[in-house]
Design a protein around this motif. Structure first.
Motif, mmCIF file in Angstrom:
data_model
loop_
_atom_site.group_PDB
_atom_site.id
_atom_site.type_symbol
_atom_site.label_atom_id
_atom_site.label_comp_id
_atom_site.label_asym_id
_atom_site.label_seq_id
_atom_site.Cartn_x
_atom_site.Cartn_y
_atom_site.Cartn_z
ATOM 1 N N HIS A 179 41.147 43.711 41.583
ATOM 2 C CA HIS A 179 40.181 43.002 40.758
ATOM 3 C C HIS A 179 38.843 43.732 40.813
ATOM 4 N N VAL A 229 37.282 34.866 45.390
ATOM 5 C CA VAL A 229 37.108 36.306 45.179
ATOM 6 C C VAL A 229 37.950 37.045 46.214
ATOM 7 N N PRO A 235 39.512 30.365 41.975
ATOM 8 C CA PRO A 235 38.152 30.852 42.194
ATOM 9 C C PRO A 235 37.886 31.299 43.642
ATOM 10 N N TYR A 264 35.604 39.244 38.497
ATOM 11 C CA TYR A 264 36.807 38.456 38.764
ATOM 12 C C TYR A 264 36.640 36.978 38.405
ATOM 13 N N LEU A 265 35.545 36.367 38.793
ATOM 14 C CA LEU A 265 35.372 34.926 38.547
ATOM 15 C C LEU A 265 35.260 34.590 37.061
ATOM 16 N N GLN A 266 35.013 35.587 36.207
ATOM 17 C CA GLN A 266 34.952 35.360 34.770
ATOM 18 C C GLN A 266 36.323 35.539 34.112
ATOM 19 N N THR A 267 37.307 36.027 34.839
ATOM 20 C CA THR A 267 38.644 36.216 34.279
ATOM 21 C C THR A 267 39.407 34.896 34.297
ATOM 22 N N GLN A 268 40.504 34.838 33.545
ATOM 23 C CA GLN A 268 41.328 33.626 33.545
ATOM 24 C C GLN A 268 41.839 33.329 34.948
ATOM 25 N N GLU A 269 42.305 34.368 35.659
ATOM 26 C CA GLU A 269 42.772 34.142 37.027
ATOM 27 C C GLU A 269 41.642 33.606 37.899
ATOM 28 N N GLY A 270 40.453 34.199 37.767
ATOM 29 C CA GLY A 270 39.312 33.763 38.564
ATOM 30 C C GLY A 270 38.897 32.330 38.261
ATOM 31 N N GLN A 271 39.108 31.894 37.030
ATOM 32 C CA GLN A 271 38.814 30.511 36.662
ATOM 33 C C GLN A 271 39.811 29.549 37.306
ATOM 34 N N LYS A 272 41.069 29.988 37.409
ATOM 35 C CA LYS A 272 42.123 29.123 37.948
ATOM 36 C C LYS A 272 42.270 29.251 39.462
#
Length: 179
Positions: free
Chosen positions: A52, A68, A66, A56-64
């Motif tokens: 990553h 890092v 959270p 990362y926190l702005q990606t779909q995975e990072g949203q689901k």
């Protein structure tokens, strides 16, 4: 038959005591995975790295999820030292759960073209069984339906024991060998 070993996400953030997503289960498989791949001969041995970046926190995975983790270039992204010590042919970075470049990469490595799909054998171990191990096993089965795909259940750890068991059941139903 060409035998390929694949070690999935055995990185510090997953398997070291101070790792962002580490657990007792993921830490426990490290010496087992290292010993297995040291003692068993494979024609090719690859390590997959969850990779990553700062966004990362702005990606779909990072949203689901959270948390890092595995940021490229950090301690958490690096392979565990016991896995680094193995005779790896390559470390392959993947920005998503599965390594989607298997066909291109194995063609460049000379594996494809020199061998028919039914002459390929892939053996996977690592973490997390229910996310990255299952994704890579299913990708390999999809790309190479006549290849032998094996997952070493005792050399994998999931996000939870129940999720690990469920992933193994799904893989088995998709004609992946659970050993």
């Amino acid at each position: 038959m060409i035998h390929t070993g694949i070690i999935v996400d055995m990185q510090n953030d997953f398997v070291s005591p101070n790792g962002a997503l580490s657990s007792a289960d993921t830490q426990a498989v490290v010496p087992l995975v290292a010993r297995y791949f040291r003692e068993h001969r494979f024609d090719k041995l690859y390590a997959l790295l969850d990779t990553h970046h700062a966004d990362y926190l702005q990606t779909q995975e990072g949203q689901k999820l959270p948390v890092v983790h595995c940021i490229d270039g950090t301690w958490g992204h690096a392979l565990n030292e016991h896995i680094q010590a193995l005779p790896l042919n390559a470390q392959l970075c993947k920005p998503t759960f599965g390594y989607v470049d298997w066909v291109r990469f194995l063609t460049q490595e000379g594996v494809l073209g020199a061998h028919a799909a039914n002459e390929l054998s892939f053996t996977l171990a690592g973490v997390d069984t229910d996310i990255c191990v299952i994704t890579n096993a299913l990708l390999l089965k999809s790309f190479f339906p006549e290849a032998e795909i094996n997952v070493l259940q005792s050399l994998c750890a999931g996000t939870t024991p129940a999720a690990h068991a469920a992933a193994l059941a799904v893989m088995q139903s998709c004609q992946i060998n659970i050993l």
